[in-house]
Structure formats: C-alpha cells, structure tokens
Design an enzyme around this catalytic site. Structure first.
Site, PDB file in Angstrom:
ATOM      1  N   ASN A 176       0.915  -1.168   0.000  1.00 50.36           N
ATOM      2  CA  ASN A 176       0.000   0.000   0.000  1.00 50.36           C
ATOM      3  C   ASN A 176       0.939   1.198   0.000  1.00 50.36           C
ATOM      4  OD1 ASN A 176      -2.335   1.258   2.537  1.00 50.36           O
ATOM      5  ND2 ASN A 176      -2.210   1.771   0.387  1.00 50.36           N
ATOM      6  N   GLN A 209      -2.154   6.693  -1.574  1.00 49.62           N
ATOM      7  CA  GLN A 209      -2.466   7.848  -0.748  1.00 49.62           C
ATOM      8  C   GLN A 209      -1.280   8.817  -0.671  1.00 49.62           C
ATOM      9  OE1 GLN A 209      -3.408   4.682   0.870  1.00 49.62           O
ATOM     10  NE2 GLN A 209      -5.579   4.996   0.353  1.00 49.62           N
ATOM     11  N   CYS A 236      -5.435   6.169   8.205  1.00 50.93           N
ATOM     12  CA  CYS A 236      -4.752   5.228   7.303  1.00 50.93           C
ATOM     13  C   CYS A 236      -3.734   4.460   8.141  1.00 50.93           C
ATOM     14  CB  CYS A 236      -4.060   5.969   6.161  1.00 50.93           C
ATOM     15  SG  CYS A 236      -3.085   4.882   5.082  1.00 50.93           S
ATOM     16  N   GLY A 237      -3.954   3.177   8.305  1.00 52.72           N
ATOM     17  CA  GLY A 237      -3.118   2.363   9.204  1.00 52.72           C
ATOM     18  C   GLY A 237      -1.736   2.097   8.645  1.00 52.72           C
ATOM     19  N   ASN A 278     -12.340   5.660   9.913  1.00 49.39           N
ATOM     20  CA  ASN A 278     -12.841   5.613   8.539  1.00 49.39           C
ATOM     21  C   ASN A 278     -13.744   4.380   8.406  1.00 49.39           C
ATOM     22  OD1 ASN A 278     -10.740   3.745   8.786  1.00 49.39           O
ATOM     23  ND2 ASN A 278      -9.955   4.084   6.725  1.00 49.39           N
ATOM     24  N   HIS A 284     -15.694   0.970   7.297  1.00 47.34           N
ATOM     25  CA  HIS A 284     -15.379  -0.325   6.664  1.00 47.34           C
ATOM     26  C   HIS A 284     -16.593  -1.234   6.710  1.00 47.34           C
ATOM     27  CE1 HIS A 284     -10.952   0.153   6.324  1.00 47.34           C
ATOM     28  NE2 HIS A 284     -11.140   0.989   7.317  1.00 47.34           N
ATOM     29  N   ASN A 296     -14.957   1.575   2.713  1.00 44.37           N
ATOM     30  CA  ASN A 296     -13.900   0.633   2.313  1.00 44.37           C
ATOM     31  C   ASN A 296     -14.477  -0.779   2.393  1.00 44.37           C
ATOM     32  OD1 ASN A 296     -11.335   2.467   2.280  1.00 44.37           O
ATOM     33  ND2 ASN A 296     -12.367   2.966   4.208  1.00 44.37           N
ATOM     34  N   GLU A 304     -10.476  -0.329  -1.553  1.00 43.50           N
ATOM     35  CA  GLU A 304     -10.468   0.880  -0.720  1.00 43.50           C
ATOM     36  C   GLU A 304     -11.308   2.015  -1.309  1.00 43.50           C
ATOM     37  OE1 GLU A 304      -7.064   2.613   0.991  1.00 43.50           O
ATOM     38  OE2 GLU A 304      -5.973   0.718   1.203  1.00 43.50           O
ATOM     39  N   CYS A 353      -4.449  -2.974   3.452  1.00 45.70           N
ATOM     40  CA  CYS A 353      -5.192  -1.873   4.078  1.00 45.70           C
ATOM     41  C   CYS A 353      -5.128  -2.082   5.584  1.00 45.70           C
ATOM     42  CB  CYS A 353      -6.638  -1.870   3.587  1.00 45.70           C
ATOM     43  SG  CYS A 353      -7.653  -0.546   4.289  1.00 45.70           S
ATOM     44  N   THR A 409      -6.257  -0.142   8.245  1.00 44.93           N
ATOM     45  CA  THR A 409      -7.527   0.033   8.969  1.00 44.93           C
ATOM     46  C   THR A 409      -8.499  -1.066   8.569  1.00 44.93           C
ATOM     47  OG1 THR A 409      -8.209   1.610   7.242  1.00 44.93           O
ATOM     48  CG2 THR A 409      -7.358   2.527   9.327  1.00 44.93           C
ATOM     49  N   GLY A 410      -8.385  -1.541   7.313  1.00 47.17           N
ATOM     50  CA  GLY A 410      -9.252  -2.634   6.877  1.00 47.17           C
ATOM     51  C   GLY A 410      -8.981  -3.912   7.638  1.00 47.17           C
TER      52      GLY A 410
END
Ligand SMILES: N[C@H](CCC[C@H](N)C(=O)O)C(=O)O
Length: 276
Positions: free
Chosen positions: A13, A46, A75-76, A159, A161, A192, A210, A219, A221-222
């Site tokens: 990512n 990103q 964004c993790g 965010n 999901h 997401n 995403e 991802c 946070t995903g």
C-alpha cells in the site's frame, strides 16, 4: 514550486510522504491527483503529509489524502510509514510518537525489529458513527448488494469499513462487488470494502477495495476492522494474523473499551522532488 517527497509503502500500500513542516505549501485536490497519478505523476494510493500539530502534547499532525483527492480520517499502513519517516528525517528522536488525525490521536512506536506498533484507538461499532444506516447495532447485518444478500460486518476505525465474508479471497468478487459496495446508499460517506476469509480463530486472509482508490495490496484500517468484526461475531481470538496480498499484519483487540493494536513493517523506497 519544487516539493521534496519520500516514496514509501506498508505491505505494498504505497504512499507519497511530504514534510510540510520544513516546506510550506497548501495541497489542493488537483495537486493530490497529479502526485498520485501513476503515469503523469509519481504514483501512489495515498498522499500523506507531516504537519505541525494543532493540539498540545501531540508531536505531529498526520493528514491523509486518497489518490482521487479526498482527505480521509485514518490510514493504518500510512501511520507506520509516518513513524519511520519522521525518525529517518530526524523530525523527532522519540520512540513513541503521538499524532493527531481527523479520527483523533493515535500513538506510533518503532519496535526493536524495525516494525512499527500503532495504537489505532477504539473501534466504532455504533452504526450512526460509522456511518451506516441500520436500526440497531449488531454483530452483523443483512446487506443487499446488486440483488444478492450478504451478511456483513460494519466497523469504523475513524474511517468506514464493511466486511464481506468469503470462503476464498483469491476467487472473491472484488472487482465486481467492490465498486458498487463502495458507494452503497447505506454508507452515506461511502465505505472501504473488505473481503475476509476466516482461516482459523487466529488467522484471516483479506482483500480490500479501498474507498477512493480501488483494490490495494494491503489496508491497515481494513485489517483492524475485519478482525474486530470477526471478534464481535465470536469467530476470532484477541490476537490475529491478517494475511493480505502485500503481506501480513498482527492485529490485537481485547474487546469493547480497548484500542486496536496493529503491528507491521514500513518501507522507504526512494526520495525525490516534484514540480507542482
Ligand atoms: N481508503 C481509506 C484511507 C486509507 C486506508 C488504508 N490505506 C489503510 O492502510 O488503512 C479511506 O478512504 O478510508
């Protein structure tokens, strides 16, 4: 204007990281789109900026922009790269770094084996705060997608999901179902879209389409949202390895009122300057 940047990635990512402390520039959506363009710009999922904090007792402000130009809450994978960036650039010598994001304050720690541990804060399960249209909060929800009914999880890490259960991530309908679900009317800020296979109580495989980007190789946070959803449904233990196409993350969540802890790598690829 010439802007210095660093190209980085967290499990594939990828990010363009820009220090806006020693450089002064106001990035607008069209600048983000140019930087993120993989043919006419640098190319990334990103753009991340490092800025002076607006709150006391915080080390930096961390802003995140999707490739399409929209600013987002969290964004993790980017958080781990942020920690590596500010230390490599000697913007801080701290081991534990506090940063403010649109989703609130998170804490980053570079570990002994050059991984980064991130306290991502508490997950949000209240549909109104995700936001997701639902009568009541539940471990999972019936969601009609393009004429098919899915039983999905819905979690925010700051965010939004949605997590769709699949038996095999390699054959999951990411290209067909991802885009239509990203803009599903029950997610007023879009969403997401995670496709999760629960391998056993300690292991998941995950692909993520995403919001504002499309499918990415990982991802952060995903992965956090998917593990939280699996734990809430009673299907996962507190510490889980999440295998994504770009690599693996360790995710730990000890239940309501506790933060999600994500640990994984962050990689610097190259430095450069862009005329913008
Ligand atoms: N596309 C996401 C932001 C980036 C999240 C992802 N790259 C991560 O590592 O968490 C959103 O619109 O909420």
């Amino acid at each position: 204007m010439q802007l210095r940047f660093t190209k980085m990635h967290g499990l594939g990512n990828d990010f363009v990281v820009i220090d806006l402390i020693t450089q002064r520039f106001k990035l607008k959506p069209h600048h983000i789109r140019k930087i993120a363009d993989r043919h006419f710009g640098i190319g990334c999922d990103q753009v991340l900026t490092v800025e002076i904090p607006s709150q006391p007792d915080v080390d930096f402000r961390y802003r995140i922009y999707n490739a399409e130009g929209s600013e987002v809450e969290q964004c993790g994978n980017g958080a781990r790269c942020f920690a590596r960036f500010v230390r490599e650039k000697r913007l801080t010598g701290k081991q534990k770094i506090k940063v403010e994001t649109l989703a609130g304050i998170i804490e980053l720690e570079v570990t002994e084996n050059r991984h980064v541990r991130v306290d991502m804060g508490e997950p949000i399960l209240d549909p109104k705060r995700i936001p997701f249209t639902a009568e009541l909060q539940a471990p999972d929800y019936a969601l009609d997608i393009n004429g098919s009914r899915w039983q999905v999880g819905a979690v925010s890490m700051g965010n939004p999901h949605v997590i769709l259960p699949v038996d095999d991530v390699d054959s999951a309908p990411v290209e067909q179902v991802g885009p239509i679900t990203e803009s599903h009317p029950r997610f007023p800020q879009r969403v997401n879209v995670g496709f999760m296979h629960i391998v056993d109580r300690d292991t998941i495989r995950l692909r993520v389409f995403e919001r504002g980007v499309g499918e990415t190789l990982a991802c952060g946070t995903g992965a956090c949202a998917a593990v939280v959803s699996g734990i809430v449904q009673g299907k996962l233990n507190a510490t889980v390895t999440a295998h994504l196409p770009g690599g693996s993350l360790s995710i730990r969540w000890q239940g309501p009122g506790q933060p999600v802890i994500m640990t994984g790598p962050a990689t610097t690829v190259f430095e450069g300057q862009i005329q913008i």
